[in-house]
Design a protein around this motif. Structure first.
Motif, mmCIF file in Angstrom:
data_model
loop_
_atom_site.group_PDB
_atom_site.id
_atom_site.type_symbol
_atom_site.label_atom_id
_atom_site.label_comp_id
_atom_site.label_asym_id
_atom_site.label_seq_id
_atom_site.Cartn_x
_atom_site.Cartn_y
_atom_site.Cartn_z
ATOM 1 N N ALA A 1 -8.892 0.153 0.468
ATOM 2 C CA ALA A 1 -10.153 0.219 -0.263
ATOM 3 C C ALA A 1 -10.042 -0.399 -1.664
ATOM 4 C CB ALA A 1 -10.617 1.675 -0.376
ATOM 5 N N SER A 2 -8.838 -0.694 -2.106
ATOM 6 C CA SER A 2 -8.628 -1.242 -3.440
ATOM 7 C C SER A 2 -9.148 -2.673 -3.527
ATOM 8 C CB SER A 2 -7.133 -1.220 -3.779
ATOM 9 O OG SER A 2 -6.902 -1.925 -4.980
ATOM 10 N N PRO A 3 -9.966 -2.979 -4.541
ATOM 11 C CA PRO A 3 -10.489 -4.339 -4.669
ATOM 12 C C PRO A 3 -9.407 -5.363 -5.025
ATOM 13 C CG PRO A 3 -11.164 -3.001 -6.535
ATOM 14 C CD PRO A 3 -10.484 -2.081 -5.557
ATOM 15 N N GLY A 4 -8.276 -4.906 -5.528
ATOM 16 C CA GLY A 4 -7.199 -5.819 -5.898
ATOM 17 C C GLY A 4 -6.236 -6.144 -4.765
ATOM 18 N N ARG B 1 -4.982 -7.726 -1.303
ATOM 19 C CA ARG B 1 -5.232 -8.856 -0.414
ATOM 20 C C ARG B 1 -4.199 -8.807 0.700
ATOM 21 N NH1 ARG B 1 -4.051 -14.423 -2.639
ATOM 22 N NH2 ARG B 1 -3.069 -15.086 -0.732
#
Length: 98
Positions: free
Chosen positions: A28-31, A33
């Motif tokens: 769920a972390s936007p950072g 990848r």
């Protein structure tokens, strides 16, 4: 999950549900990848295997991770796993020695 639930790695390993909850938080972390195989993956794998023909056994999981990193231009890994030192194309940093 393999490491965090392994009783020979941690004195009190996590349960699979707890480990999965942690993974879900990471996802769920936007950072974050995720590195997935690209069309260049077979070529890069062939290069690594040609450079390091001695690779075999359990280290192949780490090899796959290193190949994904090379495929995506990632040159640095922060890990306690000493096996990553064998890959000349990676800069390995021990998080406990930062």
């Amino acid at each position: 999950m393999r490491i965090s639930t392994h009783e020979r790695v941690f004195r009190r390993p996590w349960s699979v549900p707890l480990a999965w909850k942690f993974i879900e938080a990471l996802l769920a972390s936007p950072g974050l990848r995720l590195l997935i195989e690209t069309q260049r993956h077979p070529q890069i794998a062939a290069e690594v295997f040609a450079e390091m023909p001695e690779l075999a056994g359990n280290v192949l999981h780490d090899v796959h991770t290193a190949i994904l990193m090379r495929d995506h231009g990632v040159h640095r890994v922060v890990t306690r796993d000493a096996d990553f030192h064998r890959f000349a194309f990676l800069e390995v940093t021990d998080p406990l020695k930062l």
